[in-house]
Design an enzyme around this catalytic site. Structure first.
Site, PDB file in Angstrom:
ATOM      1  N   LYS A 198      35.177 -12.408  16.386  1.00  7.77           N
ATOM      2  CA  LYS A 198      34.506 -11.122  16.169  1.00  7.77           C
ATOM      3  C   LYS A 198      33.065 -11.283  15.720  1.00  7.77           C
ATOM      4  CE  LYS A 198      38.782  -8.725  15.222  1.00  7.77           C
ATOM      5  NZ  LYS A 198      38.966  -7.397  15.778  1.00  7.77           N
ATOM      6  N   HIS A 201      47.314   1.264  14.732  1.00  7.05           N
ATOM      7  CA  HIS A 201      46.313   0.653  15.617  1.00  7.05           C
ATOM      8  C   HIS A 201      46.829   0.393  17.020  1.00  7.05           C
ATOM      9  CE1 HIS A 201      43.816   0.335  12.141  1.00  7.05           C
ATOM     10  NE2 HIS A 201      44.552  -0.603  11.567  1.00  7.05           N
ATOM     11  N   ARG A 239      40.226  -8.901  29.553  1.00  5.82           N
ATOM     12  CA  ARG A 239      41.432  -8.925  30.400  1.00  5.82           C
ATOM     13  C   ARG A 239      41.685  -7.525  30.937  1.00  5.82           C
ATOM     14  NH1 ARG A 239      44.512  -5.922  26.996  1.00  5.82           N
ATOM     15  NH2 ARG A 239      44.049  -6.185  24.790  1.00  5.82           N
TER      16      ARG A 239
HETATM   17  P1  ADP Z   1      41.812  -5.782  16.446  1.00  5.58           P
HETATM   18  O1  ADP Z   1      41.168  -6.895  17.193  1.00  5.58           O
HETATM   19  O2  ADP Z   1      42.736  -6.265  15.383  1.00  5.58           O
HETATM   20  O3  ADP Z   1      42.398  -4.735  17.318  1.00  5.58           O
HETATM   21  P2  ADP Z   1      39.491  -4.072  15.950  1.00  5.58           P
HETATM   22  O4  ADP Z   1      38.204  -4.591  15.447  1.00  5.58           O
HETATM   23  O5  ADP Z   1      39.557  -3.688  17.381  1.00  5.58           O
HETATM   24  O6  ADP Z   1      40.631  -5.132  15.589  1.00  5.58           O
HETATM   25  O7  ADP Z   1      39.932  -2.868  15.043  1.00  5.58           O
HETATM   26  C1  ADP Z   1      41.226  -2.311  15.161  1.00  5.58           C
HETATM   27  C2  ADP Z   1      41.240  -0.920  14.583  1.00  5.58           C
HETATM   28  O8  ADP Z   1      40.871  -0.938  13.196  1.00  5.58           O
HETATM   29  C3  ADP Z   1      40.271   0.037  15.226  1.00  5.58           C
HETATM   30  O9  ADP Z   1      40.790   0.616  16.397  1.00  5.58           O
HETATM   31  C4  ADP Z   1      40.103   1.047  14.105  1.00  5.58           C
HETATM   32  O10 ADP Z   1      41.249   1.873  14.042  1.00  5.58           O
HETATM   33  C5  ADP Z   1      40.108   0.191  12.862  1.00  5.58           C
HETATM   34  N1  ADP Z   1      38.735  -0.227  12.506  1.00  5.58           N
HETATM   35  C6  ADP Z   1      38.138  -1.404  12.805  1.00  5.58           C
HETATM   36  N2  ADP Z   1      36.879  -1.442  12.323  1.00  5.58           N
HETATM   37  C7  ADP Z   1      36.672  -0.275  11.682  1.00  5.58           C
HETATM   38  C8  ADP Z   1      35.557   0.314  10.966  1.00  5.58           C
HETATM   39  N3  ADP Z   1      34.403  -0.338  10.820  1.00  5.58           N
HETATM   40  N4  ADP Z   1      35.725   1.560  10.458  1.00  5.58           N
HETATM   41  C9  ADP Z   1      36.876   2.222  10.601  1.00  5.58           C
HETATM   42  N5  ADP Z   1      37.956   1.747  11.238  1.00  5.58           N
HETATM   43  C10 ADP Z   1      37.865   0.517  11.798  1.00  5.58           C
END
Ligand code: ADP
Length: 454
Positions: free
Chosen positions: A116, A236, A292
């Protein structure tokens, strides 16, 4: 470049890939676990091979076995689908090293976007808007961490560089809780992802989840195929997806789509991919890229008319894109409901034998599933058993068609989330559109299931 495709996946996506491969005249090889000999795509493939016991670690995640299967069957390309090894840079490079085609981006792109911190850095440099936060991974010094927390502002979220699947994140609302949260997330991330690196991001309170589908070839051409709104989530996990995203100006979406195309070119991205954003107060914030094909890709196929898996295979075969950005228009509105073999109230998995399955049909309805009468849903894997898609001229028509499809479906023998989707299609917040990512959890907390009320 290849004529035999090994499908390193199972369930509905394996069947979806098989169909696209068949349309292109490719030979197909299905590899499956001992629990999956009865899968539909296994029956339809030109060749099939059992690669191990039910446990995914010994079959669908068993890289040496999969490579061996490719060698035995003469497969010269491997499609990883989604989940399992789809975002493993190590798998992609092992496939490359074996002289086979990996149907996806280069392993270096997967590695870059899989972390990330490096992904965010690359996107920031490519001009993609990101959630404000610490520049890169956190240092060790507590005073510096507190300073970065102050600069980021509260509430904030501590995120693991190597995190995924909604794990490795911690929300912090007050400065005095920051150091402990950082220490705990580091410890957990080290254990779970083998990488203790963490960083800070501003926590957005009411975002929507909006994502952009991209497609790029190996000659530097890239297009974006519209957006999807995937805000209906539980823990999520996406439950419903739709396109276009209601209530967001087309110009704003086109601007972010163009940024994603620039980013693909900047990192020499190849294949299909998705840029995920949180959207709040009119701003897009990049959170991650999926390198993907995604579960929800058919939503985009319905509104654009583009066969995404076919395009993915064509790019892997070395063809240049024939699609031009100007050719891509969104027509009407599409909605996907993910049907899981789960109890619609408790969400506990409900594996077992499907005694009767009658798929809905009709204008604007598409059902992606591997179900058939007598099929047994095994307890070992993801519980997704079908994707119901409805397409209409308008969102209202798509909802009406989805309601019809859900009511017409017969899925007996196991419980499924069909009943939940029936409730959601009538839920005022869903019907009104524009809800945030916490909407479903609020709804589930407030509204007990009608059948189970005292
Ligand atoms: P993963 O790779 O575990 O899916 P993500 O970075 O895509 O992680 O984040 C997953 C979820 O977490 C997002 O869809 C959102 O619901 C929440 N999330 C992540 N970052 C934030 C943020 N900065 N503020 C609010 N919610 C967040």
């Amino acid at each position: 470049m290849f004529d035999t495709l090994l499908i390193a996946n199972r369930g509905e996506i394996a069947l979806r890939i098989l169909r696209a491969a068949r349309d292109l005249g490719l030979r197909t090889v299905a590899v499956h676990s001992q629990a999956d000999a009865n899968l539909r795509h296994v029956a339809l493939a030109d060749q099939r091979l059992c690669i191990g016991p039910a446990a995914a670690a010994q079959s669908y995640l068993n890289v040496p076995r999969i490579l061996q299967a490719a060698e035995l069957t003469g497969a010269d390309a491997i499609h990883p689908g989604y989940g399992f090894l789809a975002e493993s840079a190590d798998f992609a490079s092992a496939v490359e090293d074996a002289g086979l085609v990996f149907v996806g981006p280069e392993s270096a792109s997967i590695r870059l976007m899989g972390d990330k911190v490096s992904a965010k850095q690359a996107m920031f440099e490519a001009g993609v808007p990101c959630v404000p936060g610490s520049p890169g991974a956190l240092p060790q010094d507590p005073d510096q961490i507190l300073g970065l927390g102050e600069a980021c502002g509260y509430p904030l979220i501590v995120k693991a560089s190597g995190g995924g699947g909604g794990r490795g994140m911690r929300i912090v609302r007050e400065p005095q809780l920051l150091l402990e949260a950082v220490a705990m997330t580091r410890e957990e991330a080290g254990r779970a992802f083998g990488n203790p690196e963490v960083y800070l991001e501003k926590f957005l309170e009411h975002p929507r989840h909006i994502e952009i589908q991209v497609l790029a070839d190996r000659f530097g051409n890239a297009v974006w195929l519209g957006e999807r709104d995937c805000s209906m989530q539980r823990r999520h996990q996406k439950i419903i997806e739709e396109s276009p995203a209601p209530g967001i100006a087309r110009e704003a979406i086109a601007a972010i789509g163009a940024r994603c195309v620039d980013a693909c070119k900047a990192i020499a991205y190849r294949g299909v991919g998705t840029f995920e954003f949180l959207y709040e107060d009119g701003q897009f914030y990049f959170i991650e890229m999926n390198t993907r094909v995604q579960v929800e890709h058919p939503v985009t196929e319905l509104v654009t008319g583009v066969d995404i898996v076919r395009e993915q295979l064509l790019v892997a075969l070395g063809h240049p894109l024939t699609l031009r950005q100007d050719d891509i228009r969104l027509r009407g509105h599409a909605i996907e409901c993910r049907i899981n073999a789960e109890d619609p109230v408790s969400f506990s998995p409900t594996p077992g034998k499907v005694s009767r399955w009658i798929a809905p049909a009709g204008p604007g309805i598409r059902i992606d599933t591997h179900l058939y009468d007598g099929y047994s849903v095994p307890p070992y894997y993801d519980s997704l058993v079908a994707k119901f898609l409805a397409h209409g001229d308008t969102r209202e028509q798509a909802i009406v068609r989805m309601r019809g499809a859900l009511s017409e479906a017969t899925l007996a023998g196991i419980s499924s989330t069909i009943a939940l989707h029936q409730r959601l299609m009538d839920e005022p917040g869903f019907v009104a559109s524009g809800f945030d990512i916490h909407h479903l959890e609020r709804f589930l907390a407030q509204a007990p299931h009608p059948d189970r009320e005292e």
